[in-house]
Design an enzyme around this catalytic site. Structure first.
Site, short mmCIF file in Angstrom:
data_model
loop_
_atom_site.label_atom_id
_atom_site.label_comp_id
_atom_site.label_asym_id
_atom_site.label_seq_id
_atom_site.Cartn_x
_atom_site.Cartn_y
_atom_site.Cartn_z
N THR A 199 26.29 45.15 38.63
CA THR A 199 27.51 44.86 39.37
C THR A 199 27.14 44.15 40.66
O THR A 199 26.00 44.28 41.15
CB THR A 199 28.29 46.15 39.69
OG1 THR A 199 29.47 45.80 40.43
CG2 THR A 199 27.47 47.13 40.50
N CYS A 361 51.40 40.68 36.62
CA CYS A 361 50.45 40.69 35.50
C CYS A 361 51.06 41.39 34.28
O CYS A 361 50.88 40.93 33.14
CB CYS A 361 49.15 41.37 35.91
SG CYS A 361 48.14 40.36 37.01
#
Length: 397
Positions: A199, A361
């Site tokens: 990450t 969204c």
């Protein structure tokens, strides 16, 4: 007068559901037949030039700044009107002339780190308020009556992904963009895999590292705060990557899949899960500016071409559009349940921005403007080493 005429024409083409529009001079108009389900109130005039340059940025900023209010009879009036607007051929949501002048895109390693941290390092405590206990920030998988149980659906999603790999104990898995670690640590604990997560978010890295230590998994799990492009010559038997390729940029998609191929052992299997447009790739100016800097939603055939050009083969493709719509609706419900707390900490503008993002969204998935797809791919002939039929993917875990 000119501004009012412009907005009447703009909005008249954008809705089929009954919508009431109240202008800055308290005059109003209703589009559609029947009792209005949603009311759009212009508290101020918006410059026509800003809207014609990029409607999503101009209208999104106006909502953030309370220059526009959107109210209605349902829980998510923003979702209602955006879903409707996506489906009208002449609407501002589909007019390419109103989606120009996008922010500059750049996806070098430093830019990618800055982009990721600007979104995911808002703070773990913020995400804990409205995600479920798995801290999974991607599409859930709703099965067998767990329609409203987000935790169960996120656990089901993790197992659905891992089962598609047909993982064998003792083998290795790389999770590119590992989030807060639920998938990689489930793979270690329940599938007996040796896992590596990567990450660029310091908040995510710190939490995953703590989970590894707290759960005594240091011998089988590691997390790296590193760009996925910098993993050297290591290879893994399996690769997962969930909600990651949307961040790499249009110009880097081919390289992303070549890196997947580079890190995958011969006859290895990868499950790549991400948002895709069946109609072709696209940007959204407001989301790029405020939510996901550098984001790009690729087209379905675009992704397939990149997979094939990386000498990988497609074994299975599954669309999960309705699952992501439902996930976002639950997230927005959770978000608004903590709205006062979030606003006290982050401010009104931030809070309105995130509510708009979640509802917009959900509407985009509901309308079919975007989809979310799981691509099961292999390095080697398609399906080699996997069961002959898809039934193995559906075994309850």
């Amino acid at each position: 007068m000119l501004e009012k005429t412009f907005y009447k024409q703009l909005l008249k083409r954008s809705f089929s559901v009954p919508v009431k529009v109240v202008f800055w001079d308290d005059s109003s108009v209703v589009f559609g037949k029947g009792e209005p389900q949603v009311t759009i109130t212009f508290n101020e005039k918006l410059p026509i030039r800003a809207v014609t340059q990029n409607a999503s940025i101009a209208l999104g900023e106006a909502y953030m700044d309370k220059k526009i209010e959107i109210t209605g009879t349902g829980d998510r009036p923003i979702q209602t009107i955006i879903n409707d607007a996506y489906q009208q051929a002449g609407s501002f949501m589909r007019d390419s002339k109103l989606r120009r002048f996008l922010p500059k895109q750049s996806h070098g390693e430093q830019e990618s780190q800055t982009d990721i941290q600007s979104h995911y390092d808002v703070g773990n405590n913020f995400y804990k308020l409205w995600l479920d206990d798995t801290l999974t920030y991607s599409c859930a998988y709703f099965t067998n009556g767990n329609t409203d149980d987000l935790y169960a659906a996120q656990v089901a999603k993790v197992h659905h992904i891992l089962q598609k790999l047909n993982p064998q104990p003792g083998k290795t898995l790389l999770d590119i963009g590992c989030g807060w670690g639920t998938l990689m640590l489930t793979a270690a604990k329940e599938y007996n895999l040796k896992v590596t997560g990567v990450t660029l978010s310091e908040e995510q890295y710190n939490l995953v590292q703590k989970r590894i230590l707290d759960e005594g998994l240091s011998d089988v799990a590691e997390v790296k705060l590193v760009d996925y492009r910098e993993l050297g010559d290591r290879q893994w038997d399996y690769i997962t990557s969930v909600g990651m390729f949307e961040h790499v940029g249009e110009e880097n998609l081919g390289l992303y899949f070549k890196d997947v191929a580079r890190y995958l052992k011969d006859d290895g299997v990868a499950l790549i899960h991400g948002i895709t447009r069946q109609q072709g790739g696209a940007y959204n100016g407001w989301i790029n500016k405020y939510i996901f800097p550098g984001g790009y939603i690729p087209g379905l055939t675009e992704i397939i071409n990149h997979i094939v050009n990386a000498d990988l083969q497609v074994t299975d493709v599954e669309m999960l559009r309705r699952h992501y719509q439902r996930t976002l609706e639950i997230w927005d419900t959770n978000f608004n349940a903590h709205r006062e707390e979030i606003q006290a900490d982050k401010g009104r503008r931030f809070t309105r921005m995130w509510d708009l993002y979640l509802q917009a969204c959900a509407a985009s998935f509901e309308s079919g403007n975007i989809d979310v797809v799981q691509y099961l791919i292999t390095k080697g002939a398609s399906g080699t080493g996997l069961p002959m039929t898809r039934g193995y993917m559906l075994t309850d875990k």
